[in-house]
Scaffold this active site. Structure first.
Site, PDB file in Angstrom:
ATOM      1  N   LYS A   1       2.884 -54.360  13.774  1.00 15.12           N
ATOM      2  CA  LYS A   1       2.427 -56.055  14.645  1.00 15.12           C
ATOM      3  C   LYS A   1       2.610 -56.975  14.108  1.00 15.12           C
ATOM      4  CE  LYS A   1      -1.923 -56.003  16.520  1.00 15.12           C
ATOM      5  NZ  LYS A   1      -3.337 -55.684  17.160  1.00 15.12           N
TER       6      LYS A   1
ATOM      7  N   SER B   1      -7.165 -52.632  21.522  1.00 12.59           N
ATOM      8  CA  SER B   1      -5.361 -53.335  21.283  1.00 12.59           C
ATOM      9  C   SER B   1      -4.705 -51.390  20.502  1.00 12.59           C
ATOM     10  CB  SER B   1      -5.201 -54.001  20.038  1.00 12.59           C
ATOM     11  OG  SER B   1      -6.167 -55.211  20.056  1.00 12.59           O
TER      12      SER B   1
ATOM     13  N   SER C   1      -3.226 -55.317  22.064  1.00 15.36           N
ATOM     14  CA  SER C   1      -2.649 -56.577  20.880  1.00 15.36           C
ATOM     15  C   SER C   1      -1.096 -55.802  20.625  1.00 15.36           C
ATOM     16  CB  SER C   1      -3.138 -57.322  19.891  1.00 15.36           C
ATOM     17  OG  SER C   1      -3.853 -56.388  19.691  1.00 15.36           O
TER      18      SER C   1
END
Length: 523
Positions: free
Chosen positions: A126, A224, A200
């Site tokens: 990420k 997440s 996320s």
């Protein structure tokens, strides 16, 4: 209290029904929007471990694999918007170096597997995890154009294990349930472009599910990793907290002294990839886990929870409840022992407990949102947003307002409740038991629905509070073609139990299901 809970359930059902109706009308009466292009190279659907084995034995070149992943990204990223920065030419050069190394090395296949288990296999992380030379904005407009100067510990460790970083992927602006920000825009779910990929680590999940890469590294503070893995039909493992260095994750230096709920973890299509990836991420702490220990399913003790009784959270719908019950029934028969359905009163305080511990570790959020140059005011940003001048997304402004205007739970109460829940589960599970939990009340929802159901992520977040390991397990698709699943939780340092149950359920229910066709005639 039971009357209040009943009223809450009724009100939730009414509100959820209205929200579902409205969003079905907004998104073409609920029609599934899935136009993801077919996978042209069938090997892209393989596990990371099997691809690494093919590369080690020269059945597949690393260059061919990396090029196929690049082609796939170029082909579908416009629809998904999951990859936000790439290093294609550098990755191809590294892949060619791998192939050349394999032509000349005297190391045996077993030695290669031991020392570099993912030699020549591409991966993503990420964007909020530092990767040298790659974008590291964390979704903040004020950091647009910022590049990471070095690799985070977790990226460096996967690279040391032979992995080739191909790209970084989309995230929310710090914390939210969708991967959307004002730098890169919104990521779509590979199974339905109208729906969220989660957050996320949502960009990573979309990339792995759509076969852009076979594996990814994410981080988990409130679901997440597990949230996007559920929405995108993947295996997501959040390891025992505290074993993996957080250096290079968001603003973290790895030298923080405050306790954290956050840890890095894995996103994969297959359960067999979890342990080898985890060994790399954990590094010198690998001896604290028992990842090579064989688990006798007949000796495993099983507990499960269906209802949290948290008044702010929705109840499970028919399909999510049914798949949970089917999995529990299968495990009960497989293990040959009675499954224990447990009631945990502390779960009714899931959000308050998570919120308390988040504020303890992210007390500088307003300063970090200002790129550590100034403190952002929630009230001021709300006014600017009304005037169309704020650079922040709505969830960020709401989080700032919550942090500055609403009190957190009292310290003694929150810490006592946390300690009691933790101790209850340690006594219930011991070192030979797992807890099966729901993942979410519904399948992946349409974009923007979380504004109307902001607390449902607590099915995942409460596990962060406990610092327990958990594996998100895919269990096929719903009637609408959307991923279903559950999460398996164990006590600290018993990650191997979660993974073993995940593998058992994968064998029984099929695990990952591709979001599109695989066309072998392209070979």
């Amino acid at each position: 209290m039971s009357c209040l809970l009943w009223v809450s359930v009724v009100m939730h059902n009414i509100i959820d029904t209205v929200v579902d109706l409205v969003f079905r009308l907004i998104y073409c009466s609920g029609a599934r929007s899935n136009k993801l292009r077919p996978i042209k190279h069938p090997f892209l659907i393989n596990s990371a471990s099997s691809l690494a084995a093919k590369i080690r034995t020269k059945q597949l070149s690393s260059e061919k694999l990396v090029q196929a992943c690049i082609d796939r990204i170029v082909e579908v990223n416009a629809d998904l918007n999951c990859v936000v920065d790439s290093r294609f030419q550098e990755a191809l050069a590294e892949a060619r170096s791998v192939d050349q190394f394999l032509e000349s090395t005297s190391l045996s296949v077993d030695e290669l597997e031991r020392d570099k288990p993912f030699l020549g296999v591409p991966f993503t992380c990420k964007e909020s995890i530092q990767a040298a030379g790659m974008n590291h904005t964390m979704g903040l407009v004020s950091r647009k154009g910022t590049k990471a100067s070095e690799d985070s510990t977790v990226v460096a460790r996967v690279k040391a294990g032979g992995g080739i970083l191909l790209a970084v992927t989309n995230i929310p602006e710090f914390i939210w349930q969708e991967s959307r920000n004002n730098v890169y825009g919104q990521t779509n779910n590979p199974y339905d472009f109208h729906r969220t990929a989660g957050a996320s680590s949502g960009g990573c999940a979309a990339a792995v599910a759509a076969c852009l890469v076979p594996m990814a590294v994410g981080s988990d503070t409130g679901g997440s990793i597990r949230m996007p893995c559920y929405f995108c039909g993947l295996f997501g493992h959040m390891p025992t907290t505290g074993l993996i260095s957080t250096k290079g994750i968001y603003f973290r230096t790895g030298e923080e002294t405050d306790p954290t709920m956050s840890t890095a973890g894995t996103l994969t299509r297959y359960a067999e990839d979890i342990s080898p990836m985890l060994k790399l991420l954990v590094g010198e702490n690998v001896d604290k886990l028992k990842l090579d220990t064989q688990v006798d399913m007949k000796q495993l003790r099983l507990s499960f929870v269906v209802d949290f009784n948290e008044m702010r959270m929705s109840r499970l719908n028919g399909e999510t409840r049914t798949v949970l019950e089917k999995a529990v029934s299968y495990l009960e028969e497989r293990c040959g022992s009675k499954v224990n359905k447990v009631t945990l009163p502390e779960l009714s305080h899931s959000y308050n407990l998570w919120h308390y511990w988040l504020e303890r570790e992210w007390h500088t959020l307003a300063y970090e949102l200002g790129n550590k140059q100034y403190t952002v005011s929630g009230v001021r940003e709300l006014v600017k947003m009304v005037l169309g001048r704020s650079e922040f997304t709505v969830p960020t402004v709401l989080k700032l307002l919550e942090s500055s205007l609403l009190p957190v739970a009292p310290k003694q109460w929150a810490e006592d409740k946390t300690a009691k829940l933790r101790q209850t589960l340690i006594e219930e599970l011991g070192d030979d038991g797992v807890l099966v939990l729901p993942s979410f009340p519904t399948t992946a929802h349409q974009h923007y629905v979380p504004f109307f159901r902001p607390f449902n992520f607590c099915f995942w977040a409460i596990v962060n509070v406990l610092h327990f390991p958990a594996t998100q397990v895919p269990l096929g698709l719903s009637r609408d073609g959307l991923p279903l699943g559950l999460q398996v939780v164990a006590t600290p340092y018993n990650d191997h139990l979660c993974i073993a149950v995940a593998q058992e359920l994968e064998n029984a229910f099929g695990g990952y299901v591709p979001p599109c066709a695989v066309v072998s005639y392209y070979l």
